[in-house]
Write an enzyme that holds these catalytic residues in place. Sequence first.
Site, PDB file in Angstrom:
ATOM      1  N   ASP A 251       0.829  -1.208   0.000  1.00  0.00           N
ATOM      2  CA  ASP A 251       0.000   0.000   0.000  1.00  0.00           C
ATOM      3  C   ASP A 251       0.854   1.246   0.000  1.00  0.00           C
ATOM      4  O   ASP A 251       0.452   2.282  -0.547  1.00  0.00           O
ATOM      5  CB  ASP A 251      -0.948  -0.028   1.201  1.00  0.00           C
ATOM      6  CG  ASP A 251      -1.986  -1.114   1.015  1.00  0.00           C
ATOM      7  OD1 ASP A 251      -1.700  -2.275   1.359  1.00  0.00           O
ATOM      8  OD2 ASP A 251      -3.070  -0.808   0.480  1.00  0.00           O
TER       9      ASP A 251
HETATM   10  C1  LIG Z   1      -2.443  -4.452  -5.197  1.00  0.00           C
HETATM   11  S1  LIG Z   1      -3.474  -4.059  -3.849  1.00  0.00           S
HETATM   12  C2  LIG Z   1      -2.358  -3.524  -2.660  1.00  0.00           C
HETATM   13  C3  LIG Z   1      -2.834  -3.807  -1.234  1.00  0.00           C
HETATM   14  O1  LIG Z   1      -4.162  -3.262  -0.939  1.00  0.00           O
HETATM   15  C4  LIG Z   1      -4.821  -4.189  -0.055  1.00  0.00           C
HETATM   16  O2  LIG Z   1      -5.417  -3.533   1.053  1.00  0.00           O
HETATM   17  P1  LIG Z   1      -7.036  -3.317   1.099  1.00  0.00           P
HETATM   18  O3  LIG Z   1      -7.671  -4.614   0.689  1.00  0.00           O
HETATM   19  O4  LIG Z   1      -7.308  -2.926   2.531  1.00  0.00           O
HETATM   20  O5  LIG Z   1      -7.305  -2.197   0.124  1.00  0.00           O
HETATM   21  C5  LIG Z   1      -3.731  -5.103   0.445  1.00  0.00           C
HETATM   22  O6  LIG Z   1      -2.957  -4.498   1.457  1.00  0.00           O
HETATM   23  C6  LIG Z   1      -2.932  -5.253  -0.856  1.00  0.00           C
HETATM   24  O7  LIG Z   1      -1.712  -5.866  -0.670  1.00  0.00           O
END
Ligand SMILES: CSC[C@H]1O[C@H](OP(=O)(O)O)[C@H](O)[C@@H]1O
Length: 366
Positions: A251
């Site tokens: 992220d």
């Molecule tokens: C390629 S997505 C990157 C990242 O986003 C996800 O978090 P969330 O589901 O809370 O938006 C997850 O940390 C992924 O690794």
Amino acid sequence: MQTPPTLQAIRYQRGSLLILDQLKLPDETVYISIHTADDAWKAIHTMTIRGAPAIAVCGVLSVAVELHNSRSKFDSISSVIQFITHQLNYLVTARPTAVNMTDAAKTIIDYLIPLNNKQQNLTLYIDELLDFMEQFLQRDLIDNRLIGQYGAETMCQYISNKKKLNILTHCNTGSLATVGFGTALGIIRQLAANNVLQLAYFTETRPYNQGSRLTAYELVHDRIPHTMICDSMAGLLMRTQPIHAVIVGADRVTANGDTANKIGTYQLAILAKHHDIPFYIAAPTTSIDLSKKSGDEIIIEQRPSSEMTTVKGINLAPEGVQVWNPAFDVTPASLITGIITEHGVFKPDELKEKLLNLQRSLISPL
Ligand SMILES: CSC[C@H]1O[C@H](OP(=O)(O)O)[C@H](O)[C@@H]1O
């Protein structure tokens, strides 16, 4: 033009933006219309759409749709610039940890005045601005394809005696987290396409269950060989099975290579270190934030307790239970083998220098 995946988190054409309601997966496949930045803010904040790259593309295209469909309300280019700047800065507040929306907002805001210097006609200014904003969709498709290729090349070094690879991943980093084939899951897709994948192991990823609800949905849909595990099984898996690498998304990656990713990533990195298993981050350079020196500077989003104590409205814990629900954790660069991007694979300690050289060589990231 890159061909989009069959599974699409986002469907866009000028004037219309649909997002797949990920809160309803895997039981229902429902697309909902996004008409304004406010609609997008709510969808991002409630995790109706999630995944760092998908969040950014959804945010940008929501502003493009709102701009296109309300052209008549703008009487000058300065009113357009004021509107775009406000909406993008508002969208950045929907979720604090991922940097992609912030990066996209800065790229577009930095482009508004130079475009006006080139184009003073209001109608043509709006058209050219829409063209620029729509490139974010195509760029994500291209980034994913390149991450898949670089990642698959990197994984080949772990193939021995013609055996295929067992890869462990966490959360969801596929077509439901991006616009393309994914980042970490995009590499797994590429390994499967190259016929060198034995099994894709993935965690359920409590408490939002991105693994059991979303990654499972993608791997079953694509008929990729897989095995789902509970988060708590990762240690036993690494001790008893031949896991060739752990690959996860990101992220926000900071200048020293520290990486914020879904909660549970840090402990996977510690387990991988203990078991001498390579641990990779897969992310586009739009997830890298050189303005942050280390992971200590990253804001970790706290999510509602209901996301831990209930599943689809069913209580998993008694009313009134006290919980702690950080949505992300930070993995220190010392636990990371490499960072796989659309520009190649970088060691954490060379990331900043390589990226700065890249930006000097790029005329424009879009
Ligand atoms: C390629 S997505 C990157 C990242 O986003 C996800 O978090 P969330 O589901 O809370 O938006 C997850 O940390 C992924 O690794």
